[in-house]
Each structure stands twice: as structure tokens, then as C-alpha cells.
Write a protein that holds these residues in place. Structure first.
Motif, PDB file in Angstrom:
ATOM      1  N   THR A  95      22.088  -0.755 -34.515  1.00  0.00           N
ATOM      2  CA  THR A  95      20.533  -1.640 -34.760  1.00  0.00           C
ATOM      3  C   THR A  95      20.791  -2.815 -33.631  1.00  0.00           C
ATOM      4  N   ALA A  96      21.841  -3.122 -34.790  1.00  0.00           N
ATOM      5  CA  ALA A  96      22.498  -4.832 -33.549  1.00  0.00           C
ATOM      6  C   ALA A  96      22.775  -4.369 -31.817  1.00  0.00           C
ATOM      7  N   TYR A  97      23.610  -3.724 -31.624  1.00  0.00           N
ATOM      8  CA  TYR A  97      23.792  -3.146 -30.114  1.00  0.00           C
ATOM      9  C   TYR A  97      22.493  -3.416 -29.577  1.00  0.00           C
ATOM     10  N   LEU A  98      21.079  -2.363 -29.638  1.00  0.00           N
ATOM     11  CA  LEU A  98      20.146  -2.361 -29.375  1.00  0.00           C
ATOM     12  C   LEU A  98      19.345  -3.737 -28.922  1.00  0.00           C
ATOM     13  N   ASP A  99      19.192  -4.092 -30.393  1.00  0.00           N
ATOM     14  CA  ASP A  99      18.670  -5.548 -30.063  1.00  0.00           C
ATOM     15  C   ASP A  99      19.580  -6.259 -28.879  1.00  0.00           C
ATOM     16  N   PHE A 100      21.170  -6.557 -29.489  1.00  0.00           N
ATOM     17  CA  PHE A 100      21.588  -6.841 -28.295  1.00  0.00           C
ATOM     18  C   PHE A 100      21.073  -6.233 -26.379  1.00  0.00           C
ATOM     19  N   ALA A 101      20.707  -5.738 -26.587  1.00  0.00           N
ATOM     20  CA  ALA A 101      20.367  -4.626 -25.039  1.00  0.00           C
ATOM     21  C   ALA A 101      18.658  -5.293 -24.905  1.00  0.00           C
ATOM     22  N   PHE A 102      18.330  -5.351 -25.832  1.00  0.00           N
ATOM     23  CA  PHE A 102      17.082  -5.818 -25.751  1.00  0.00           C
ATOM     24  C   PHE A 102      17.148  -7.109 -25.506  1.00  0.00           C
ATOM     25  N   GLU A 103      17.677  -7.905 -26.291  1.00  0.00           N
ATOM     26  CA  GLU A 103      17.367  -9.876 -26.808  1.00  0.00           C
ATOM     27  C   GLU A 103      17.838 -10.247 -25.745  1.00  0.00           C
ATOM     28  N   ARG A 104      19.486  -9.716 -24.712  1.00  0.00           N
ATOM     29  CA  ARG A 104      20.199 -10.041 -23.341  1.00  0.00           C
ATOM     30  C   ARG A 104      20.318  -8.619 -22.017  1.00  0.00           C
ATOM     31  N   PRO A 105      18.959  -9.029 -21.764  1.00  0.00           N
ATOM     32  CA  PRO A 105      18.617  -7.853 -20.903  1.00  0.00           C
ATOM     33  C   PRO A 105      19.964  -7.878 -19.644  1.00  0.00           C
ATOM     34  N   ALA A 106      20.227  -8.663 -19.699  1.00  0.00           N
ATOM     35  CA  ALA A 106      20.947  -9.109 -17.563  1.00  0.00           C
ATOM     36  C   ALA A 106      22.294  -9.174 -18.084  1.00  0.00           C
ATOM     37  N   LEU A 107      22.655  -9.737 -19.441  1.00  0.00           N
ATOM     38  CA  LEU A 107      23.984  -9.748 -20.187  1.00  0.00           C
ATOM     39  C   LEU A 107      24.734  -8.278 -19.699  1.00  0.00           C
ATOM     40  N   TYR A 108      23.314  -7.665 -20.610  1.00  0.00           N
ATOM     41  CA  TYR A 108      23.226  -5.735 -21.161  1.00  0.00           C
ATOM     42  C   TYR A 108      23.785  -4.891 -19.762  1.00  0.00           C
ATOM     43  N   GLU A 109      23.110  -5.636 -18.586  1.00  0.00           N
ATOM     44  CA  GLU A 109      23.522  -4.975 -17.474  1.00  0.00           C
ATOM     45  C   GLU A 109      24.222  -4.873 -16.853  1.00  0.00           C
ATOM     46  N   ALA A 110      25.003  -6.644 -17.196  1.00  0.00           N
ATOM     47  CA  ALA A 110      26.443  -6.773 -16.460  1.00  0.00           C
ATOM     48  C   ALA A 110      26.627  -5.586 -16.999  1.00  0.00           C
ATOM     49  N   MET A 111      27.473  -6.051 -18.184  1.00  0.00           N
ATOM     50  CA  MET A 111      27.955  -4.996 -19.406  1.00  0.00           C
ATOM     51  C   MET A 111      28.274  -3.689 -18.808  1.00  0.00           C
ATOM     52  N   PHE A 112      26.985  -3.278 -18.609  1.00  0.00           N
ATOM     53  CA  PHE A 112      26.931  -1.920 -19.192  1.00  0.00           C
ATOM     54  C   PHE A 112      26.756  -0.818 -17.715  1.00  0.00           C
ATOM     55  N   VAL A 113      26.410  -1.722 -16.562  1.00  0.00           N
ATOM     56  CA  VAL A 113      25.555  -0.832 -15.324  1.00  0.00           C
ATOM     57  C   VAL A 113      25.921  -1.617 -14.873  1.00  0.00           C
ATOM     58  N   LEU A 114      26.127  -2.472 -14.223  1.00  0.00           N
ATOM     59  CA  LEU A 114      26.013  -3.434 -12.814  1.00  0.00           C
ATOM     60  C   LEU A 114      27.831  -2.332 -12.520  1.00  0.00           C
ATOM     61  N   PRO A 115      28.210  -2.596 -11.579  1.00  0.00           N
ATOM     62  CA  PRO A 115      29.489  -2.357 -10.968  1.00  0.00           C
ATOM     63  C   PRO A 115      30.800  -3.800 -11.330  1.00  0.00           C
ATOM     64  N   THR A 116      31.635  -3.901 -11.918  1.00  0.00           N
ATOM     65  CA  THR A 116      32.130  -4.532 -12.318  1.00  0.00           C
ATOM     66  C   THR A 116      34.118  -4.970 -12.478  1.00  0.00           C
ATOM     67  N   GLY A 117      34.696  -3.278 -11.453  1.00  0.00           N
ATOM     68  CA  GLY A 117      35.762  -3.252 -12.038  1.00  0.00           C
ATOM     69  C   GLY A 117      36.666  -3.218 -13.040  1.00  0.00           C
ATOM     70  N   LEU A 118      35.914  -3.599 -14.365  1.00  0.00           N
ATOM     71  CA  LEU A 118      36.803  -3.153 -15.933  1.00  0.00           C
ATOM     72  C   LEU A 118      36.743  -2.081 -15.671  1.00  0.00           C
ATOM     73  N   ARG A 119      37.460  -1.711 -16.305  1.00  0.00           N
ATOM     74  CA  ARG A 119      38.474  -0.243 -16.996  1.00  0.00           C
ATOM     75  C   ARG A 119      38.471  -0.273 -18.236  1.00  0.00           C
ATOM     76  N   PHE A 120      38.274   0.731 -18.527  1.00  0.00           N
ATOM     77  CA  PHE A 120      37.438   1.301 -19.809  1.00  0.00           C
ATOM     78  C   PHE A 120      38.723   2.416 -20.588  1.00  0.00           C
ATOM     79  N   ALA A 121      38.728   2.229 -21.754  1.00  0.00           N
ATOM     80  CA  ALA A 121      39.818   3.580 -22.493  1.00  0.00           C
ATOM     81  C   ALA A 121      41.042   3.682 -21.021  1.00  0.00           C
TER      82      ALA A 121
END
Length: 192
Positions: A95-121
């Protein structure tokens, strides 16, 4: 304070001002409005000054994404109330994850959708990303023999729900029911 400390402090302040301006522009006008030229106009710096701090727009987005992960990890951990059952903890984090996604859409998009150069795992994954993943994995561990893969799957399910709902592909009114089903799938799987 020496000259080098002052210059470093001023550099950090300029960098933070660039990040804040980009974040504000994205929240106000969408990510398509965030260009180096527009940022330079917004904060009244020349484009070369911006390039001295960030190689390109993706690097700015990456810096914003890191801020976002720094906000998401504590929000996920704080969502779990003391004494919650493992399934309740998982639902609270979802619930907190989805609330974050909907309350901060631009930030969520930066984190999970747009190219960032960040490497996961990877070995060079920033600590703040590891902490966010760890906050999710903490609620998956009780149900999984392989918590990393199970957490990746849980995260993917939540991200899919967020993106589908954000773009009007699924009905928002049924978010709670979808969350309950995801929790039930993970909680009832025999050590997935």
C-alpha cells in the motif's frame, strides 16, 4: 573555513538547486519539459554550469531518482505497524509503495521509468537502492525460500499495478482488492 571547503559547499548548493528545479519542473509540467536549456533558464545559470554538475539530463534524473529512493525506503519501513502479522506487513508495504507512486508521480517516473544510469542488483548499486529493496524484502522473507527473486517478483507486480493504474488501463476503485490478491499469492505460496 577554507576556500576549498567553501567552493565545495557552493558546488553542492548549486547541484541541489539544479535537482530541485528539475523536480519542480517535472511535477509542474511533466518530464518532457525538463531539458538542460529549460533548467538553465529556470535557475538562471548557464548551460555550461549545469553540464559542470551533470553530464546530461539522464544524470539529473538519476540524482532525482536517488532522492526518491531516499524517501521511499523510510516510507516503506514506517508503513509496517508494530505487532503486524507478516501478511499485514506485506500489505502495508504494498500500500505504501502504491501510495508513493500516486502521490509523487513525477518522482516515481524518475525512479522507475526514465533512463537514469542507475544500476540495480549490481556490485555498484547505490546503498539507498539496496535499502529500498531491503525494506521490501523484509516483508517477503517470511514467505520465501529465495527472498531476492520473490521480492523482485513482488516489486514487479506492484510496479505493473502502479503503471497500469497511472495510465488508466485498470480501474482505480479495485486497487485494494488487487493488493489483497497479491498479498494472498505471496503469503500462501509454499516457500516461493
Amino acid at each position: 573555513m577554507g576556500i576549498s571547503e567553501r567552493k565545495e559547499r557552493e558546488r553542492a548548493q548549486r547541484e541541489q538547486r539544479i535537482i530541485a528545479a528539475a523536480r519542480n519542473l517535472a511535477e509542474r509540467d511533466g518530464w518532457s519539459s525538463v531539458t538542460v536549456r529549460r533548467l538553465a533558464q529556470e535557475i538562471e545559470y548557464s548551460q555550461p554550469v549545469l553540464y559542470a554538475h551533470f553530464e546530461n539530463r539522464d544524470a539529473v534524473v538519476g540524482a532525482i531518482a536517488l532522492e526518491g529512493f531516499g524517501e521511499l525506503a523510510p516510507a516503506l519501513r514506517a508503513s509496517v505497524r508494530k505487532g503486524a502479522s507478516p501478511a499485514e506487513a506485506m500489505e502495508a508495504v504494498a500500500t505504501a509503495y502504491l501510495d508513493f507512486a500516486f502521490e509523487r508521480p513525477a518522482l516515481y517516473e524518475a525512479m522507475f521509468v526514465l533512463p537514469t544510469g542507475l544500476r540495480f542488483a549490481k556490485s555498484d548499486t547505490p546503498q539507498v537502492l539496496r535499502e529500498t529493496f531491503g525494506a521490501m524484502m523484509a516483508v517477503i522473507k517470511p514467505f520465501s525460500a529465495d527472498p531476492e527473486i520473490a521480492t523482485e517478483t513482488f516489486w514487479a507486480a506492484l510496479h505493473g499495478l502502479a503503471e497500469l493504474e497511472r495510465h488508466g488501463r485498470i480501474r482505480a476503485a479495485f486497487r485494494g482488492e488487487r493488493l489483497r490478491r497479491i498479498v494472498a499469492m505471496f503469503a500462501n505460496a509454499s516457500k516461493c
